[in-house]
Motif scaffolding. Structure first.
Motif, PDB file in Angstrom:
ATOM      1  N   TYR A  12       4.640   3.143  -7.003  1.00 41.33           N
ATOM      2  CA  TYR A  12       4.831   4.510  -7.502  1.00 41.33           C
ATOM      3  C   TYR A  12       4.655   4.564  -9.020  1.00 41.33           C
ATOM      4  CZ  TYR A  12       7.035   5.408  -2.934  1.00 41.33           C
ATOM      5  OH  TYR A  12       7.293   5.535  -1.593  1.00 41.33           O
ATOM      6  N   GLY A  35      11.821   4.569  -5.867  1.00 33.69           N
ATOM      7  CA  GLY A  35      11.506   3.522  -4.895  1.00 33.69           C
ATOM      8  C   GLY A  35      12.764   2.859  -4.359  1.00 33.69           C
ATOM      9  N   LYS A  95       8.277  -1.013  -3.728  1.00 33.96           N
ATOM     10  CA  LYS A  95       7.754   0.358  -3.605  1.00 33.96           C
ATOM     11  C   LYS A  95       7.661   1.026  -4.963  1.00 33.96           C
ATOM     12  CE  LYS A  95       9.433   1.499   1.060  1.00 33.96           C
ATOM     13  NZ  LYS A  95      10.324   2.406   1.823  1.00 33.96           N
ATOM     14  N   TYR A 155      -2.652  -3.464  -3.178  1.00 35.46           N
ATOM     15  CA  TYR A 155      -1.738  -2.953  -2.152  1.00 35.46           C
ATOM     16  C   TYR A 155      -2.321  -3.048  -0.744  1.00 35.46           C
ATOM     17  CZ  TYR A 155       2.419  -0.262  -0.884  1.00 35.46           C
ATOM     18  OH  TYR A 155       3.646   0.132  -0.385  1.00 35.46           O
ATOM     19  N   SER A 193      14.327   3.077  -0.544  1.00 34.62           N
ATOM     20  CA  SER A 193      14.570   1.849   0.208  1.00 34.62           C
ATOM     21  C   SER A 193      15.980   1.840   0.799  1.00 34.62           C
ATOM     22  CB  SER A 193      14.372   0.637  -0.702  1.00 34.62           C
ATOM     23  OG  SER A 193      14.652  -0.561  -0.010  1.00 34.62           O
TER      24      SER A 193
END
Length: 342
Positions: free
Chosen positions: A18, A295, A14, A254, A299
């Protein structure tokens, strides 16, 4: 331990997305001083470059095979992608790897779009207030979203992962654990390494090339660079195009992880602006650091054990951390002294 490592990998994955989007935002703000609320739309356009590329290479030819009959006794129609007709087995490989190959389309398209936006719109707002910049770029983002909606519809467009990469990597075996103890999808691993490669490439470009050195000098003192007879405005135009390319390739790669629709840009825009502010406005290392940090935190906050203690924490953790950091250090983690400070 396994759950911890798995969440760490999820966070890095993630964080890579970002960091890539925030890197482009920071490039634009650091060089041009423009708050670009259309940057999420550039990410979305990159996603749809991948969608369009696959649509082009899967255009089908239709042939009638009289040796094969339908249940009603009619000859069957055989549909074959044109590239497979032309290139045979190589065409099959191209269709299978359409997402990574779509970068070949994404880079020139996003570079042209970025330069066009900067020359046609953004440069007229360099000396305007940030509020005006936000209004005009946010309006541009809405227009781009509606154009994509008109062309591709409102529904998501799933993009397939190449067949060879649909399995999971046995990471546990690589680090001395039992086989199968820790696995992670190959494509997510590839996206993480792709993000790191793009980030490293941007930093190397700005640090080790003459063009990049001039841009960094312009970020520090634009007027002095202009006095030296250097056309810094033209270089800043290229930088805006580069930021658009970074956002575009981030979106294209992505698409197998999150099927894109016309709203995906807005979803990532808010998060990426939080990342930029936390990292420090105008700080490229800060944007990357904050992207991966937030990120990882998001998570771990999404773990069942954590949500059972603090329900909904995964939805607000990024904003909560941003508030704390800005209260303690208003200029962000690596922001220049005086930026966002009274």
């Amino acid at each position: 331990m396994n759950a911890f490592l798995a969440q760490l990998l999820n966070g890095l994955d993630k964080g890579g997305a970002y960091a890539l989007i925030a890197l482009g935002l920071t490039l634009v703000f650091g060089t041009l001083g423009v708050v670009n609320f259309a940057h999420g739309a550039l990410f979305m356009l990159g996603c749809f470059c991948a969608v369009a590329f696959r649509a082009l290479i899967t255009i089908e030819t239709i042939t009638i095979d009289p040796t094969k009959l339908s249940p009603w006794g009619q000859p069957l129609e055989i549909r074959t992608p044109v590239v497979q007709d032309w290139l045979g087995s190589w065409g099959t490989v191209i269709v299978d790897y359409s997402v990574p190959l779509s970068i070949l389309l994404t880079i020139p398209v996003m570079l042209a779009i970025g330069i066009g936006i900067e020359r046609g719109l953004i440069r007229h707002f360099y000396k305007r207030t940030h509020a005006e910049q936000i209004l005009v770029t946010f309006g541009l983002a809405i227009v781009i979203g509606e154009v994509v909606k008109a062309g591709f519809g409102p529904n998501p467009w799933p993009q397939p992962i190449p067949n060879a990469l649909r399995s999971a990597a046995d990471i546990g075996r690589w680090i001395g654990m039992e086989p199968g103890a820790l696995t992670y999808p190959w494509w997510r691993m590839i996206y993480l390494f792709f993000a790191l490669s793009v980030i490293a490439g941007v930093f190397a470009f700005l640090r080790f090339t003459t063009f990049g050195m001039v841009v960094r000098a312009g970020m520090a003192d634009r007027e002095t660079v202009g006095f030296l007879g250097i056309d810094i405005d033209r270089r800043f135009t290229v930088v805006f195009g580069l930021a658009a390319v970074v956002a575009g390739v981030a979106g294209a790669m992505y698409t197998p992880l999150l099927p894109p629709n016309y709203q995906i840009g807005m979803d990532f825009l808010v998060l990426s602006f939080v990342v930029v502010v936390v990292g420090g406005m105008g700080s490229l290392p800060g944007a990357v650091l904050a992207g991966f940090l937030l990120g990882i935190l998001q998570s771990f906050a999404s773990m069942t054990e954590v949500k059972s203690i603090i329900p909904g924490i995964d939805q607000v953790i990024i904003y909560l951390v941003a508030v704390i950091i800005l209260l303690v250090r208003p200029r962000g983690l690596m922001g220049r002294r005086g930026v966002m400070e009274s």
